[in-house]
Design an enzyme around this catalytic site. Structure first.
Site, PDB file in Angstrom:
ATOM      1  N   HIS A 196      33.249  31.652  43.101  1.00 25.47           N
ATOM      2  CA  HIS A 196      34.236  30.840  43.816  1.00 25.47           C
ATOM      3  C   HIS A 196      34.241  29.407  43.299  1.00 25.47           C
ATOM      4  O   HIS A 196      35.301  28.800  43.113  1.00 25.47           O
ATOM      5  CB  HIS A 196      33.920  30.833  45.315  1.00 25.47           C
ATOM      6  CG  HIS A 196      34.284  32.103  46.007  1.00 25.47           C
ATOM      7  ND1 HIS A 196      33.688  32.514  47.181  1.00 25.47           N
ATOM      8  CD2 HIS A 196      35.177  33.063  45.696  1.00 25.47           C
ATOM      9  CE1 HIS A 196      34.200  33.672  47.553  1.00 25.47           C
ATOM     10  NE2 HIS A 196      35.107  34.020  46.677  1.00 25.47           N
ATOM     11  N   ARG A 298      48.412  37.952  42.342  1.00 25.70           N
ATOM     12  CA  ARG A 298      47.450  38.695  43.160  1.00 25.70           C
ATOM     13  C   ARG A 298      48.051  38.879  44.552  1.00 25.70           C
ATOM     14  O   ARG A 298      48.261  37.905  45.274  1.00 25.70           O
ATOM     15  CB  ARG A 298      46.142  37.913  43.275  1.00 25.70           C
ATOM     16  CG  ARG A 298      45.480  37.572  41.948  1.00 25.70           C
ATOM     17  CD  ARG A 298      44.193  36.790  42.199  1.00 25.70           C
ATOM     18  NE  ARG A 298      43.463  36.494  40.997  1.00 25.70           N
ATOM     19  CZ  ARG A 298      43.479  35.316  40.361  1.00 25.70           C
ATOM     20  NH1 ARG A 298      44.226  34.324  40.852  1.00 25.70           N
ATOM     21  NH2 ARG A 298      42.773  35.119  39.280  1.00 25.70           N
ATOM     22  N   GLU A 422      40.293  46.829  32.844  1.00 26.83           N
ATOM     23  CA  GLU A 422      39.090  46.209  33.407  1.00 26.83           C
ATOM     24  C   GLU A 422      37.869  47.109  33.255  1.00 26.83           C
ATOM     25  O   GLU A 422      36.736  46.656  33.381  1.00 26.83           O
ATOM     26  CB  GLU A 422      39.292  45.920  34.894  1.00 26.83           C
ATOM     27  CG  GLU A 422      40.471  45.036  35.205  1.00 26.83           C
ATOM     28  CD  GLU A 422      40.836  45.093  36.673  1.00 26.83           C
ATOM     29  OE1 GLU A 422      40.532  44.124  37.387  1.00 26.83           O
ATOM     30  OE2 GLU A 422      41.417  46.109  37.110  1.00 26.83           O
ATOM     31  N   ASN A 445      37.340  39.320  33.609  1.00 21.28           N
ATOM     32  CA  ASN A 445      36.241  39.120  34.566  1.00 21.28           C
ATOM     33  C   ASN A 445      35.521  40.436  34.848  1.00 21.28           C
ATOM     34  O   ASN A 445      34.299  40.561  34.683  1.00 21.28           O
ATOM     35  CB  ASN A 445      36.769  38.541  35.882  1.00 21.28           C
ATOM     36  CG  ASN A 445      37.537  37.250  35.683  1.00 21.28           C
ATOM     37  OD1 ASN A 445      37.541  36.676  34.608  1.00 21.28           O
ATOM     38  ND2 ASN A 445      38.202  36.805  36.734  1.00 21.28           N
ATOM     39  N   ASP A 446      36.280  41.436  35.283  1.00 25.69           N
ATOM     40  CA  ASP A 446      35.665  42.729  35.581  1.00 25.69           C
ATOM     41  C   ASP A 446      35.280  43.476  34.309  1.00 25.69           C
ATOM     42  O   ASP A 446      34.279  44.198  34.293  1.00 25.69           O
ATOM     43  CB  ASP A 446      36.609  43.591  36.429  1.00 25.69           C
ATOM     44  CG  ASP A 446      36.420  43.353  37.922  1.00 25.69           C
ATOM     45  OD1 ASP A 446      35.266  43.118  38.337  1.00 25.69           O
ATOM     46  OD2 ASP A 446      37.406  43.398  38.661  1.00 25.69           O
ATOM     47  N   ARG A 456      28.926  39.971  38.017  1.00 29.08           N
ATOM     48  CA  ARG A 456      29.578  38.757  37.524  1.00 29.08           C
ATOM     49  C   ARG A 456      29.316  37.546  38.405  1.00 29.08           C
ATOM     50  O   ARG A 456      29.618  36.418  38.018  1.00 29.08           O
ATOM     51  CB  ARG A 456      31.083  38.995  37.388  1.00 29.08           C
ATOM     52  CG  ARG A 456      31.825  39.125  38.710  1.00 29.08           C
ATOM     53  CD  ARG A 456      33.288  39.446  38.472  1.00 29.08           C
ATOM     54  NE  ARG A 456      34.093  39.216  39.656  1.00 29.08           N
ATOM     55  CZ  ARG A 456      35.391  39.391  39.716  1.00 29.08           C
ATOM     56  NH1 ARG A 456      36.049  39.795  38.635  1.00 29.08           N
ATOM     57  NH2 ARG A 456      36.063  39.151  40.815  1.00 29.08           N
ATOM     58  N   CYS A 493      44.770  38.253  31.510  1.00 33.00           N
ATOM     59  CA  CYS A 493      44.980  37.485  32.738  1.00 33.00           C
ATOM     60  C   CYS A 493      43.667  37.120  33.419  1.00 33.00           C
ATOM     61  O   CYS A 493      43.669  36.542  34.502  1.00 33.00           O
ATOM     62  CB  CYS A 493      45.882  38.244  33.712  1.00 33.00           C
ATOM     63  SG  CYS A 493      45.188  39.812  34.289  1.00 33.00           S
TER      64      CYS A 493
END
Length: 561
Positions: A196, A298, A422, A445-446, A456, A493
């Site tokens: 975050h 999202r 992903e 990210n994933d 992660r 993305c």
């Protein structure tokens, strides 16, 4: 206010994981210690328990209200995480656990502490993305405790001069409230590149490095220089060296500010530079940049913290706000990516030992296809009257069969189907998946998490989930090549697209679009404009010859400057 007196300290360089590029220098500040109330372990007399109960309810309600108010005036990721923390302060499970302890004779403060530890232990046991919420939970607890004892709300000190904030980690409520004119840099001991803290730092455009070893030894007032691209914090730098480094970066910042699009390399190769958004307010902010459209919308925000599923008209109204912010421009909508750390109350998620590997994303539709069907219907309604149909992609696709089933539903409604890459299996079978869909979008990210078998959100494993990991980039390159072979677009993305240097490498692989936080759009576009396609290709080839993130970055800098 904090003072600006500088503290003498030996010069040294601390290494961490780069998150937001930028070079800044100034005095270090650290968060003030949080409230540590004296906890009375004596049993509260029965006649006084109702008073303790009312005090706890009032404190938790006050904290939830303040967080809700901050969410309402924020946008994008900041708004989302503040709303999530507000929901946590009002969570019936947490409140009920504390109230049960109060009914048994515990004080309001001891009950808040004990209930928090119960849930923190549960989140930690679940692991994965749920473990990240322990920081949020502790932050809510500390705010409630401060309210109970009449102490100031925890937060970040306001410096007299632009300063660099050093912390173990920051709660989302603290990060979202940072003033970029006062806090010009951020370094944390914990957190990963997709935590975050990292995500909000990108949104605010604050140079940031996470997982910095040795940070706790740096005192408030020490002169430091932060390099968000190299992932370095220099303690007591040479003043002239620091001034020169900051000046060089300011020239880059000026070039960035002057970029107006569209996305191209210096020799005219077109690359769509797009924005990631998650609500109407965030889309309007992104529309004020030079983004060529939205590469990742999202849609989870309108689903989270709902007892019942939003109706098709409710969803359509939310989606239309985003579509209206970018009239006539590219719009890529991701269908519901819930599960794991984003459970839906109405979807009856099973209890899972490892939610990150469980029923999330498109897998929810396998259990209840109605949720996906209604979401697609809402997208159709929201897009009514628009010049072009939105592109719609599914998250967590692992097989060509899943891609085929999703694409059929999307095409039936006149929309353009695509999928997220992903899962390593999807990257390895990109050619087969492209037989059924019109585009791919890589969620780095994933993809990093699943490729490297590393959470992660873990600070200890931050180097493994670094988007510069050559194994991850090899899968991205393979996916891009599959798209090029059949002349279908492949975008990125994930947060990797927000790194200007890495963005050039991605273009060298053959990536056709880059979508990042709104604050990162200009930096990516300006960097691309300064290099040729051949430069990008040479950098891409050099990176694939390396074996670790540090070497990969170094190889890219040699080719791209």
């Amino acid at each position: 206010m904090t003072t600006s007196t500088l503290v003498e300290s030996p010069r040294r360089v601390l290494q961490g994981t780069p998150v937001v590029p930028g070079v800044v220098a100034g005095p270090a500040i650290v968060p003030a210690p949080r409230v540590q109330p004296q906890i009375n372990t004596d049993v509260v007399p029965e006649a006084e328990r109702d008073g303790e109960l009312q005090a706890f309810r009032a404190a938790s309600a006050a904290v939830a209200k303040r967080l809700q108010d901050r969410a309402a005036v924020s946008s994008g990721s900041a708004s989302e995480v503040l709303a999530a923390n507000a929901a946590m302060a009002a969570d019936r499970g947490w409140l009920g656990a504390a109230e049960k302890l109060i009914a048994a004779g515990g004080s309001a403060t001891s009950a808040a502490l004990a209930a928090t530890e119960q849930f923190a232990a549960l989140f930690t046991k679940l692991g994965g993305l749920m473990a990240e919420r322990v920081t949020d939970l502790h932050d809510v607890r500390d705010r409630v405790l401060a309210e109970l004892v009449g102490a100031p709300e925890p937060g970040i000190p306001v410096p007299q001069v632009p300063s660099i904030l050093l912390a173990d980690d920051l709660a989302p409520a603290d990060t979202a409230g940072l003033d970029p004119t006062k806090i010009v840099g951020l370094a944390t001991s914990l957190g990963g590149p997709t935590s975050h803290t990292a995500i909000i730092a990108r949104q605010l455009g604050i140079p940031c490095v996470v997982a910095v070893a040795g940070l706790e030894a740096v005192e408030t007032g020490t002169s430091v220089m932060l390099d968000g691209e190299a992932g370095e914090l220099t303690v007591s730098p040479d003043p002239h060296t620091a001034a020169d480094a900051v000046a060089r970066y300011r020239l880059i910042a000026e070039r960035t500010a002057a970029w107006t699009g569209p996305g191209t390399t210096s020799d005219g190769h077109r690359v769509d530079v797009l924005a990631n958004v998650q609500d109407g307010a965030g889309a309007r902010v992104a529309a004020g940049t030079s983004a060529g459209g939205v590469g990742l919308f999202r849609t989870e925000l309108c689903f989270l913290d709902r007892e019942t599923e939003p109706t098709v008209p409710e969803q359509a109204a939310i989606y239309r706000q985003v579509l209206d912010a970018f009239p006539g421009k590219k719009m890529v909508i991701r269908t519901l990516d819930a599960g794991s750390d984003k459970p839906l109350r109405f979807a009856e998620h099973p209890d899972e030992a490892n939610p990150a590997l469980g029923v999330r994303g498109i897998r929810i539709a396998a259990k209840d296809s109605g949720i996906l069907d209604r979401q697609l219907d809402a997208i159709v309604d929201a897009a009514a009257g628009l010049e072009s149909a939105p592109w719609v992609m599914a998250p967590m696709i692992a097989t060509a069969t899943e891609a085929k089933s999703f694409a059929e539903k999307v095409r039936e409604r006149g929309l353009v189907p695509g999928v997220m890459i992903e899962v390593p299996a999807a990257a390895l079978l990109a050619e087969r998946i492209l037989e059924h869909v019109d585009f791919l979008s890589v969620g780095t990210n994933d993809l990093a998490q699943y490729t490297m078998a590393a959470d992660r959100m873990s600070a200890e494993l931050a180097e493994l989930t670094d988007p510069w990991q050559p194994a991850v980039l090899s899968l991205v390159a393979r996916t891009a090549a599959a798209g090029a072979a059949v002349d279908k677009p492949v975008g990125v993305c994930g947060e990797a697209a927000a790194d200007p240097l890495l963005a050039c490498v991605l273009v060298g692989f053959g990536i056709t679009s880059l979508s990042a936080a709104a604050s990162a759009v200009a930096g990516v576009g300006a960097k691309l404009e300064s290099v040729s396609l051949d430069d990008c290709k040479r950098a891409a080839a050099a990176v694939l010859e390396t074996s670790d993130p540090t070497s990969a970055r170094a190889a890219a800098r040699i080719e791209l400057g």
